[in-house]
Motif scaffolding. Structure first.
Motif, PDB file in Angstrom:
ATOM      1  N   SER A 197       0.782   3.865  -3.109  1.00 30.84           N
ATOM      2  CA  SER A 197       0.207   5.184  -2.873  1.00 30.84           C
ATOM      3  C   SER A 197       1.236   6.290  -3.068  1.00 30.84           C
ATOM      4  O   SER A 197       0.926   7.341  -3.636  1.00 30.84           O
ATOM      5  N   SER A 242      -5.009   0.531  -8.456  1.00 29.69           N
ATOM      6  CA  SER A 242      -6.294   0.794  -7.815  1.00 29.69           C
ATOM      7  C   SER A 242      -6.619  -0.274  -6.777  1.00 29.69           C
ATOM      8  O   SER A 242      -7.049   0.040  -5.653  1.00 29.69           O
ATOM      9  N   THR A 243      -6.406  -1.522  -7.146  1.00 26.22           N
ATOM     10  CA  THR A 243      -6.677  -2.620  -6.216  1.00 26.22           C
ATOM     11  C   THR A 243      -5.773  -2.539  -4.991  1.00 26.22           C
ATOM     12  O   THR A 243      -6.221  -2.755  -3.851  1.00 26.22           O
ATOM     13  N   THR A 244      -4.509  -2.204  -5.215  1.00 31.69           N
ATOM     14  CA  THR A 244      -3.533  -2.170  -4.128  1.00 31.69           C
ATOM     15  C   THR A 244      -3.856  -1.089  -3.100  1.00 31.69           C
ATOM     16  O   THR A 244      -3.634  -1.265  -1.899  1.00 31.69           O
ATOM     17  N   GLU A 262      -8.790   4.115  -3.437  1.00 26.55           N
ATOM     18  CA  GLU A 262      -8.813   5.394  -2.717  1.00 26.55           C
ATOM     19  C   GLU A 262      -8.577   6.592  -3.636  1.00 26.55           C
ATOM     20  O   GLU A 262      -8.005   6.466  -4.725  1.00 26.55           O
ATOM     21  N   GLY A 295      -6.941   0.089  -2.651  1.00 19.92           N
ATOM     22  CA  GLY A 295      -8.355  -0.015  -2.301  1.00 19.92           C
ATOM     23  C   GLY A 295      -9.243   1.003  -2.982  1.00 19.92           C
ATOM     24  O   GLY A 295     -10.285   1.392  -2.433  1.00 19.92           O
ATOM     25  N   GLY A 323     -10.525   5.042  -7.819  1.00 21.16           N
ATOM     26  CA  GLY A 323     -11.738   4.234  -7.786  1.00 21.16           C
ATOM     27  C   GLY A 323     -12.339   4.036  -9.163  1.00 21.16           C
ATOM     28  O   GLY A 323     -12.939   2.999  -9.449  1.00 21.16           O
ATOM     29  N   TYR A 376       0.833  -1.206   0.000  1.00 18.64           N
ATOM     30  CA  TYR A 376       0.000   0.000   0.000  1.00 18.64           C
ATOM     31  C   TYR A 376       0.869   1.258   0.000  1.00 18.64           C
ATOM     32  O   TYR A 376       0.632   2.191  -0.777  1.00 18.64           O
TER      33      TYR A 376
END
Length: 394
Positions: A223, A292-294, A298, A296, A236, A219
């Motif tokens: 990010s 995106s998956t990693t 956000e 979540g 998202g 994460y």
């Protein structure tokens, strides 16, 4: 007319070729590199780089010398020499004469990180070399997206079709044997951007990596990469995010040079070739889905005033001219002029201060390579002739 400077470069390239031949007979390294041992070697190499610069009395950059030393094989092709710079064979001899163990920093493969994950260490350091020089896409995630597009070219009709195919090998657990964009490459791409942005001329490469990898998780890696590469963005909406990633690639000067040299970029209109666009968009889509998956899905907020993009349009034009690609340079200049005339001032948080430093003397480099190839050709011919004569005597 070949100047003394070009003649000296020819000698350097011949020496570099000799180093490659020496590497061919060296014993193969361990299957996986030890992280702490690699960091120790980088410390020793950078110390020797600083010492070498003092003895030579020049203003070379110890970061460039150290990272350049590690770039061999696919990380020392013409495009890498244009963008990351020509390696210094004099320094290679200087460093390895004093510390032969440093040869192990060349041709590195899989390394095990402190968190237990694996990474392509050679790819990481080579990409950091480009990030440090202000070209953060072409040698990292952008370059791998291009290779993924090339790998699947012609196998689908649209971006969605390509993305569906690419998911089969993208980010898979692989050391490069089966995937052109496996998990080790992906980690190297993201980490080279984030960690590479912290490199400073008077800093320590090993210390930057030790600090970065302390308690790192996926994460945090993803990010931070998103914030530095794309700014504030909503992950998202994967479709919109993929469009943003694609646009970032094709607007990047370093990527334009890379795509052009790989016959994926149109010369006359200076844009991506229509037949190459769907596959490149597909690679952007699988990267967007992973990121995106990693995180979540956000909304990532970027507080940085620096985005890791190559703002070097004029350097791109100069590089093309130096390569003799005058028509391409002219069209690139027209595109640059058009962009500058129509662009509106960017908000403060969208401004990048990263500037690429393409090698403006690439034409001389081409002459050097041609000269070196001729000399090496003579050596090979002589060796074959001697072998042939010996076989006839038998």
């Amino acid at each position: 007319m070949i100047t003394e400077a070009i003649r000296n470069r020819i000698v350097q390239v011949i020496l570099a070729a000799a180093v490659v031949l020496m590497l061919a007979v060296l014993p193969a390294g361990a299957e996986s590199e030890d992280f702490d041992q690699t960091m120790d070697r980088l410390d020793r190499l950078q110390t020797l780089a600083e010492q070498y610069i003092k003895e030579q009395g020049n203003n070379a950059d110890p970061i460039d010398l150290t990272l350049g030393f590690t770039r061999v094989g696919t990380y020392n092709t013409t495009i890498w020499q244009i963008t990351a710079g020509v390696r210094d064979p004099g320094f290679e001899s200087y460093a390895t004469d004093q510390d032969p163990d440093l040869w192990n920093l060349q041709g590195m493969g899989t390394a095990i990180l402190p968190n237990g994950q694996t990474i392509d260490m050679g790819h990481l350091l080579a990409s950091m070399n480009l990030v440090y020089r202000g070209i953060p896409l072409a040698g990292s995630w952008g370059g791998d997206c291009m290779e993924l597009a090339q790998e699947y070219a012609g196998q689908a009709d649209d971006a969605a079709g390509y993305a569906a195919l690419m998911q089969n090998t993208f980010a898979m657990d692989d050391d490069g044997t089966y995937s052109v964009f496996g998990d080790q490459d992906l980690r190297a791409d993201l980490d080279s951007v984030v960690a590479g942005s912290s490199l400073e001329k008077d800093g320590s490469i090993a210390d930057v990596l030790r600090s970065y990898y302390a308690d790192l998780d996926d994460y945090s890696r993803a990010s931070r990469f998103i914030a530095m590469s794309f700014g504030s963005v909503d992950t998202g909406s994967v479709t919109d995010f993929a469009d943003h990633i694609y646009t970032t690639m094709v607007k990047d000067a370093g990527m334009q040079l890379l795509l052009y040299m790989n016959q994926m970029w149109g010369e006359e209109d200076w844009t991506i070739l229509p037949e190459c666009e769907p596959a490149l968009r597909g690679s952007a889509a699988v990267l967007a889905q992973y990121l995106s998956t990693t995180v979540g899905g956000e909304k990532i907020k970027s507080d940085s005033t620096i985005l890791m993009k190559t703002q070097a349009g004029q350097a791109l034009v100069d590089a093309l001219n130096a390569m003799g690609e005058t028509d391409a340079a002219s069209h690139a200049q027209q595109s640059l002029d058009s962009t500058q005339n129509t662009a509106s001032p960017a908000p403060a948080d969208r401004v990048t201060k990263m500037y690429a430093s393409f090698d403006g003397k690439i034409f001389q480099l081409i002459l050097v390579v041609i000269g070196a190839a001729a000399v090496l050709g003579m050596v090979v011919f002589t060796a074959l002739l001697i072998t042939h004569k010996r076989s006839r005597k038998r």
